[in-house]
Design a protein around this motif. Sequence first.
Motif, PDB file in Angstrom:
ATOM      1  N   PRO A  14       0.774  -1.171  -0.138  1.00 21.08           N
ATOM      2  CA  PRO A  14      -0.034   0.054   0.054  1.00 21.08           C
ATOM      3  C   PRO A  14       0.856   1.226   0.089  1.00 21.08           C
ATOM      4  CG  PRO A  14      -0.124  -1.181   2.221  1.00 21.08           C
ATOM      5  CD  PRO A  14       0.802  -2.053   1.099  1.00 21.08           C
ATOM      6  N   VAL A  15       0.336   2.229  -0.575  1.00 24.21           N
ATOM      7  CA  VAL A  15       1.263   3.692  -0.680  1.00 24.21           C
ATOM      8  C   VAL A  15       0.898   4.369   0.640  1.00 24.21           C
ATOM      9  CG1 VAL A  15       1.487   5.692  -1.913  1.00 24.21           C
ATOM     10  CG2 VAL A  15       1.023   3.703  -3.116  1.00 24.21           C
ATOM     11  N   VAL A  16       1.980   4.868   1.396  1.00 29.70           N
ATOM     12  CA  VAL A  16       1.959   5.680   2.508  1.00 29.70           C
ATOM     13  C   VAL A  16       2.153   7.250   1.970  1.00 29.70           C
ATOM     14  CG1 VAL A  16       2.904   5.856   4.791  1.00 29.70           C
ATOM     15  CG2 VAL A  16       2.304   3.624   3.906  1.00 29.70           C
ATOM     16  N   TYR A  17       1.534   8.056   2.217  1.00 29.53           N
ATOM     17  CA  TYR A  17       1.709   9.488   2.132  1.00 29.53           C
ATOM     18  C   TYR A  17       2.433  10.144   3.217  1.00 29.53           C
ATOM     19  CZ  TYR A  17      -0.944   8.493  -2.276  1.00 29.53           C
ATOM     20  OH  TYR A  17      -1.440   8.220  -3.107  1.00 29.53           O
ATOM     21  N   PRO A  18       3.491  11.077   2.948  1.00 29.29           N
ATOM     22  CA  PRO A  18       3.933  11.258   1.650  1.00 29.29           C
ATOM     23  C   PRO A  18       4.615   9.903   0.951  1.00 29.29           C
ATOM     24  CG  PRO A  18       5.427  12.232   3.192  1.00 29.29           C
ATOM     25  CD  PRO A  18       4.106  11.753   4.007  1.00 29.29           C
ATOM     26  N   ALA A  19       4.407   9.813  -0.453  1.00 34.07           N
ATOM     27  CA  ALA A  19       4.953   8.740  -1.086  1.00 34.07           C
ATOM     28  C   ALA A  19       6.351   9.295  -1.647  1.00 34.07           C
ATOM     29  CB  ALA A  19       4.086   8.427  -2.034  1.00 34.07           C
ATOM     30  N   ILE A  20       7.270   8.542  -1.383  1.00 36.39           N
ATOM     31  CA  ILE A  20       8.705   8.526  -1.938  1.00 36.39           C
ATOM     32  C   ILE A  20       9.170   7.794  -3.258  1.00 36.39           C
ATOM     33  CG2 ILE A  20      11.250   8.806  -1.200  1.00 36.39           C
ATOM     34  CD1 ILE A  20       9.552  10.922   0.127  1.00 36.39           C
ATOM     35  N   LEU A  21       9.429   8.408  -4.106  1.00 29.78           N
ATOM     36  CA  LEU A  21       9.805   7.901  -5.540  1.00 29.78           C
ATOM     37  C   LEU A  21      10.981   7.722  -5.873  1.00 29.78           C
ATOM     38  CD1 LEU A  21       6.622   8.353  -5.645  1.00 29.78           C
ATOM     39  CD2 LEU A  21       6.844   7.916  -7.940  1.00 29.78           C
ATOM     40  N   SER A  22      11.561   6.648  -6.207  1.00 26.75           N
ATOM     41  CA  SER A  22      13.058   6.693  -6.346  1.00 26.75           C
ATOM     42  C   SER A  22      13.573   6.981  -8.037  1.00 26.75           C
ATOM     43  CB  SER A  22      13.723   5.430  -5.929  1.00 26.75           C
ATOM     44  OG  SER A  22      13.394   4.462  -6.913  1.00 26.75           O
ATOM     45  N   ALA A  23      14.771   7.203  -8.228  1.00 23.11           N
ATOM     46  CA  ALA A  23      15.328   7.447  -9.486  1.00 23.11           C
ATOM     47  C   ALA A  23      14.973   6.204 -10.365  1.00 23.11           C
ATOM     48  CB  ALA A  23      16.770   7.866  -9.581  1.00 23.11           C
ATOM     49  N   PRO A  24      14.505   5.892 -11.376  1.00 20.99           N
ATOM     50  CA  PRO A  24      14.324   4.668 -12.319  1.00 20.99           C
ATOM     51  C   PRO A  24      15.676   4.301 -12.963  1.00 20.99           C
ATOM     52  CG  PRO A  24      13.641   6.621 -13.628  1.00 20.99           C
ATOM     53  CD  PRO A  24      13.922   7.266 -12.377  1.00 20.99           C
ATOM     54  N   VAL A  25      16.706   5.222 -13.149  1.00 23.07           N
ATOM     55  CA  VAL A  25      18.226   4.556 -13.636  1.00 23.07           C
ATOM     56  C   VAL A  25      19.179   5.439 -13.043  1.00 23.07           C
ATOM     57  CG1 VAL A  25      17.650   6.602 -15.455  1.00 23.07           C
ATOM     58  CG2 VAL A  25      19.022   4.376 -15.936  1.00 23.07           C
ATOM     59  N   ASP A  26      20.422   4.904 -13.278  1.00 26.38           N
ATOM     60  CA  ASP A  26      21.655   5.696 -12.676  1.00 26.38           C
ATOM     61  C   ASP A  26      21.905   6.569 -13.959  1.00 26.38           C
ATOM     62  OD1 ASP A  26      21.812   3.494 -10.825  1.00 26.38           O
ATOM     63  OD2 ASP A  26      23.355   2.490 -11.762  1.00 26.38           O
ATOM     64  N   GLY A  27      22.439   7.816 -13.357  1.00 28.57           N
ATOM     65  CA  GLY A  27      22.919   8.788 -14.224  1.00 28.57           C
ATOM     66  C   GLY A  27      22.930  10.257 -13.686  1.00 28.57           C
ATOM     67  N   ASP A  28      22.891  11.440 -14.266  1.00 32.70           N
ATOM     68  CA  ASP A  28      23.053  12.687 -13.732  1.00 32.70           C
ATOM     69  C   ASP A  28      21.266  13.023 -13.989  1.00 32.70           C
ATOM     70  OD1 ASP A  28      25.340  12.969 -13.696  1.00 32.70           O
ATOM     71  OD2 ASP A  28      25.804  12.737 -15.659  1.00 32.70           O
ATOM     72  N   PHE A  29      21.004  13.803 -12.638  1.00 33.72           N
ATOM     73  CA  PHE A  29      19.608  14.059 -12.756  1.00 33.72           C
ATOM     74  C   PHE A  29      19.334  15.343 -13.427  1.00 33.72           C
ATOM     75  CE2 PHE A  29      16.540  17.080 -10.666  1.00 33.72           C
ATOM     76  CZ  PHE A  29      15.555  16.527 -10.464  1.00 33.72           C
ATOM     77  N   VAL A  30      18.147  15.593 -14.213  1.00 34.30           N
ATOM     78  CA  VAL A  30      17.868  16.768 -15.143  1.00 34.30           C
ATOM     79  C   VAL A  30      16.448  17.288 -14.470  1.00 34.30           C
ATOM     80  CG1 VAL A  30      17.230  17.329 -17.255  1.00 34.30           C
ATOM     81  CG2 VAL A  30      18.893  15.485 -17.129  1.00 34.30           C
ATOM     82  N   LYS A 142      -2.197  16.895 -10.960  1.00 36.06           N
ATOM     83  CA  LYS A 142      -3.180  17.866 -10.370  1.00 36.06           C
ATOM     84  C   LYS A 142      -3.997  17.116  -9.078  1.00 36.06           C
ATOM     85  CE  LYS A 142      -3.189  20.502 -14.502  1.00 36.06           C
ATOM     86  NZ  LYS A 142      -3.782  20.567 -15.977  1.00 36.06           N
ATOM     87  N   ASP A 143      -3.855  15.791  -9.127  1.00 37.68           N
ATOM     88  CA  ASP A 143      -4.613  15.130  -8.057  1.00 37.68           C
ATOM     89  C   ASP A 143      -4.004  15.166  -6.511  1.00 37.68           C
ATOM     90  OD1 ASP A 143      -6.558  14.430 -10.051  1.00 37.68           O
ATOM     91  OD2 ASP A 143      -5.828  12.119 -10.072  1.00 37.68           O
ATOM     92  N   PHE A 144      -2.876  16.050  -6.514  1.00 35.41           N
ATOM     93  CA  PHE A 144      -2.188  15.759  -5.195  1.00 35.41           C
ATOM     94  C   PHE A 144      -1.680  17.292  -4.777  1.00 35.41           C
ATOM     95  CE2 PHE A 144      -1.202  12.023  -7.605  1.00 35.41           C
ATOM     96  CZ  PHE A 144      -1.512  10.889  -6.393  1.00 35.41           C
ATOM     97  N   ALA A 145      -1.642  17.141  -3.567  1.00 36.99           N
ATOM     98  CA  ALA A 145      -1.581  18.863  -2.947  1.00 36.99           C
ATOM     99  C   ALA A 145      -0.169  19.179  -3.258  1.00 36.99           C
ATOM    100  CB  ALA A 145      -1.750  18.848  -1.426  1.00 36.99           C
ATOM    101  N   LYS A 146       0.942  18.608  -3.429  1.00 37.43           N
ATOM    102  CA  LYS A 146       2.212  19.016  -3.752  1.00 37.43           C
ATOM    103  C   LYS A 146       3.013  17.859  -4.125  1.00 37.43           C
ATOM    104  CE  LYS A 146       5.639  21.975  -1.519  1.00 37.43           C
ATOM    105  NZ  LYS A 146       6.249  22.399  -0.304  1.00 37.43           N
ATOM    106  N   ILE A 147       3.877  18.016  -4.956  1.00 36.75           N
ATOM    107  CA  ILE A 147       4.911  17.206  -5.432  1.00 36.75           C
ATOM    108  C   ILE A 147       6.261  17.826  -5.385  1.00 36.75           C
ATOM    109  CG2 ILE A 147       5.794  15.783  -7.285  1.00 36.75           C
ATOM    110  CD1 ILE A 147       2.763  15.492  -8.242  1.00 36.75           C
TER     111      ILE A 147
END
Length: 167
Positions: A14-30, A142-147
């Motif tokens: 189950p998703v617990v909020y705030p939900a934390i998502l990770s980088a999907p791949v190694d590399g340089d953040f853009v 748009k369904d979320f208060a803040k990202i």
Amino acid sequence: MPLFNFMKKSEPAPVVYPAILSAPVDGDFVPMAALKDEAFTGGSLGICFGVKPSDGNICAPIDGVVSEVTDTAHAVVLQAGEIEILIHAGIHTVNMKGDGFKGFVKLGQVVRRGEKLLQMDLWQVKNSGYDDTVVMAISNSKDFAKIDTLISEGKVKAGDDVLKVNK
């Protein structure tokens, strides 16, 4: 019956909020504003970021269910609770018609954070004239208060926390 049956693959955690998502791949953040596609920078596909990959292994950023997979294996959509996550391998790579891409998941499959979803041949993408940046967007932002993005620059590894979604 197995003693430890709490990690069944049939349902995502189950998703617990705030939900934390990770980088999907190694590399340089853009950051979103620096992506080279108006559909992403303009926000029409949701709040997003990119990673200029150092390898082509693209992984799940959170536990979820595969809700869409392109025939060309260049993009996948995950559903994690109420969160819809688009992971797009490269910019305009749909034009490659699947050449250089391999999918590892199917529609309806439950995936765990860190599990391989797609593989992109970085050499083939670059030599075909396309940008290999992997973009991850919350398509229903748009369904979320803040990202919030948790980083603004630098190197990331697949699995590093990069996005926080608040209800």
